[in-house]
Design an enzyme around this catalytic site. Structure first.
Site, PDB file in Angstrom:
ATOM      1  N   ASP A  36      39.501  33.236  45.948  1.00 42.44           N
ATOM      2  CA  ASP A  36      38.272  33.429  45.167  1.00 42.44           C
ATOM      3  C   ASP A  36      37.058  32.958  45.961  1.00 42.44           C
ATOM      4  O   ASP A  36      36.065  32.498  45.391  1.00 42.44           O
ATOM      5  CB  ASP A  36      38.370  32.666  43.841  1.00 42.44           C
ATOM      6  CG  ASP A  36      37.298  33.096  42.851  1.00 42.44           C
ATOM      7  OD1 ASP A  36      36.999  32.318  41.919  1.00 42.44           O
ATOM      8  OD2 ASP A  36      36.741  34.198  43.026  1.00 42.44           O
ATOM      9  N   ASN A  89      38.184  39.373  41.944  1.00 39.58           N
ATOM     10  CA  ASN A  89      37.053  40.221  42.363  1.00 39.58           C
ATOM     11  C   ASN A  89      37.406  41.391  43.260  1.00 39.58           C
ATOM     12  O   ASN A  89      36.593  41.808  44.103  1.00 39.58           O
ATOM     13  CB  ASN A  89      35.977  39.378  43.080  1.00 39.58           C
ATOM     14  CG  ASN A  89      35.593  38.154  42.325  1.00 39.58           C
ATOM     15  OD1 ASN A  89      35.808  37.044  42.789  1.00 39.58           O
ATOM     16  ND2 ASN A  89      35.049  38.329  41.132  1.00 39.58           N
ATOM     17  N   LYS A 144      34.339  37.156  49.933  1.00 42.74           N
ATOM     18  CA  LYS A 144      35.248  38.315  49.804  1.00 42.74           C
ATOM     19  C   LYS A 144      35.665  38.876  51.162  1.00 42.74           C
ATOM     20  O   LYS A 144      36.756  39.406  51.304  1.00 42.74           O
ATOM     21  CB  LYS A 144      34.594  39.396  48.930  1.00 42.74           C
ATOM     22  CG  LYS A 144      34.088  38.856  47.591  1.00 42.74           C
ATOM     23  CD  LYS A 144      35.104  37.946  46.894  1.00 42.74           C
ATOM     24  CE  LYS A 144      34.458  37.058  45.838  1.00 42.74           C
ATOM     25  NZ  LYS A 144      35.376  35.977  45.372  1.00 42.74           N
TER      26      LYS A 144
HETATM   27  C1  LIG Z   1      35.631  30.472  54.039  1.00 46.77           C
HETATM   28  C2  LIG Z   1      35.438  29.474  52.968  1.00 46.77           C
HETATM   29  N1  LIG Z   1      36.038  28.274  53.027  1.00 46.77           N
HETATM   30  C3  LIG Z   1      35.857  27.390  52.039  1.00 46.77           C
HETATM   31  N2  LIG Z   1      35.077  27.595  50.952  1.00 46.77           N
HETATM   32  C4  LIG Z   1      34.459  28.777  50.883  1.00 46.77           C
HETATM   33  C5  LIG Z   1      34.610  29.764  51.857  1.00 46.77           C
HETATM   34  N3  LIG Z   1      33.908  30.847  51.487  1.00 46.77           N
HETATM   35  C6  LIG Z   1      33.294  30.548  50.326  1.00 46.77           C
HETATM   36  N4  LIG Z   1      33.622  29.300  49.959  1.00 46.77           N
HETATM   37  C7  LIG Z   1      33.196  28.626  48.749  1.00 46.77           C
HETATM   38  O1  LIG Z   1      33.743  29.343  47.653  1.00 46.77           O
HETATM   39  C8  LIG Z   1      32.729  29.668  46.704  1.00 46.77           C
HETATM   40  C9  LIG Z   1      32.302  31.083  46.934  1.00 46.77           C
HETATM   41  C10 LIG Z   1      32.836  32.058  46.251  1.00 46.77           C
HETATM   42  C11 LIG Z   1      32.397  33.477  46.490  1.00 46.77           C
HETATM   43  N5  LIG Z   1      32.527  34.210  45.226  1.00 46.77           N
HETATM   44  C12 LIG Z   1      31.712  35.222  44.973  1.00 46.77           C
HETATM   45  O2  LIG Z   1      30.886  35.585  45.790  1.00 46.77           O
HETATM   46  C13 LIG Z   1      31.800  35.855  43.636  1.00 46.77           C
HETATM   47  C14 LIG Z   1      30.740  36.694  43.249  1.00 46.77           C
HETATM   48  C15 LIG Z   1      30.742  37.312  42.006  1.00 46.77           C
HETATM   49  C16 LIG Z   1      29.629  38.186  41.627  1.00 46.77           C
HETATM   50  C17 LIG Z   1      29.861  39.403  40.999  1.00 46.77           C
HETATM   51  C18 LIG Z   1      28.797  40.240  40.636  1.00 46.77           C
HETATM   52  C19 LIG Z   1      27.489  39.852  40.905  1.00 46.77           C
HETATM   53  F1  LIG Z   1      26.464  40.637  40.549  1.00 46.77           F
HETATM   54  C20 LIG Z   1      27.246  38.633  41.528  1.00 46.77           C
HETATM   55  C21 LIG Z   1      28.309  37.807  41.892  1.00 46.77           C
HETATM   56  C22 LIG Z   1      31.800  37.083  41.107  1.00 46.77           C
HETATM   57  C23 LIG Z   1      32.851  36.237  41.495  1.00 46.77           C
HETATM   58  O3  LIG Z   1      33.905  35.985  40.658  1.00 46.77           O
HETATM   59  C24 LIG Z   1      32.862  35.637  42.755  1.00 46.77           C
HETATM   60  O4  LIG Z   1      33.940  34.853  43.089  1.00 46.77           O
HETATM   61  C25 LIG Z   1      31.604  28.737  47.019  1.00 46.77           C
HETATM   62  C26 LIG Z   1      31.693  28.655  48.536  1.00 46.77           C
HETATM   63  O5  LIG Z   1      31.099  27.481  49.035  1.00 46.77           O
HETATM   64 MG   LIG Z   2      35.552  35.132  41.690  1.00 49.63          MG
END
Ligand SMILES: Cc1ncnc2c1ncn2[C@@H]1O[C@H](/C=C/CNC(=O)c2cc(-c3ccc(F)cc3)cc(O)c2O)C[C@H]1O
Ligand SMILES: [Mg+2]
Length: 214
Positions: A141, A170, A144
């Protein structure tokens, strides 16, 4: 100074949820996101599918990629058997600070290990750092475009065994096309799509459950 959305989410948990009651923490976050501010938690609709997969797998070891505020971390950990362990990776320190407090409010610190850093850096170190052999369940999660490279990395690092389950959020919205193509066409996976909706909305989204065949 202006608070952040994760800080306001934590405040809603501390105001509306009961300490030590994970389900009330999940409910408080869902209520906050429905009534106050949308946030990218897996949410209650996809959360029920997540619950059913966790209950069916009954995993001893779980890896979550992308903790954010800890909503799915708490949701998964609340269903784990007594000695099971969940490792969750989060590279944004501000998110980690909030997630640790959400996890503590739920009283699940003993089942959850939140590791700060990037999945690509930590996956190769799982065995030596945490004594993990393989993961029974992985919940993807995070960003993406990291789903596919991290899945290949987990394969290479021997973190998946015959029967390990990958559950990806997602896969429709925002979408993970390269990951979907891989798990649906690779002979090493048996995949199944669970149609649902983007958290707190009527937009289509879904979870992809993939069994690693070894
Ligand atoms: C590589 C890596 N390693 C460790 N933590 C990581 C990482 N990449 C992101 N993260 C952490 O996870 C979290 C990120 C998650 C990314 N999830 C998303 O971008 C995400 C975006 C949407 C979404 C849908 C429609 C829309 F209009 C807008 C947004 C819905 C979701 O359920 C999501 O999970 C926070 C970040 O710091
Ligand atoms: Mg998600």
């Amino acid at each position: 100074t202006q608070s952040t959305r994760p800080q306001r989410m934590l405040a809603a948990v501390q105001k509306n949820a009961t300490r030590g009651d994970p389900r009330s923490v999940v409910k408080a976050i869902d209520q906050f996101c429905r009534q106050k501010e949308w946030a990218m938690n897996v949410g209650d609709e996809k959360g029920c599918i997540l619950d059913s997969v966790v209950s069916e797998v009954n995993p001893a070891t779980v890896l979550e990629l992308g903790t954010y505020c800890g909503y799915s971390t708490v949701r998964i950990a609340s269903l784990l058997p007594p000695h099971a362990k969940l490792i969750t990776l989060e590279f944004n320190p501000d998110n980690a600070v909030i997630a640790r407090q959400v996890i503590a409010w739920a009283g699940l610190e003993d089942k959850i290990q939140l590791v700060e850093g990037a999945s690509g850096d930590w996956i190769p170190k799982m065995k030596e750092e945490f004594g993990v052999k393989t993961f029974d369940l992985v919940f993807l999660d995070h960003w993406k475009d990291r789903y596919l490279p991290d899945t290949k990395l987990m394969e290479e690092c021997g973190l998946l065994r015959k029967g390990s389950i990958l559950l990806a959020d997602n896969v429709i919205c925002p979408g993970t096309p390269d990951y979907l193509e891989y798990v649906r066409n690779s002979p090493r996976y048996k995949s199944q799509y669970f149609k649902s909706h983007l958290e707190y909305t009527k937009v289509e989204d879904g979870l992809e459950k993939s069994v690693f065949l070894g």
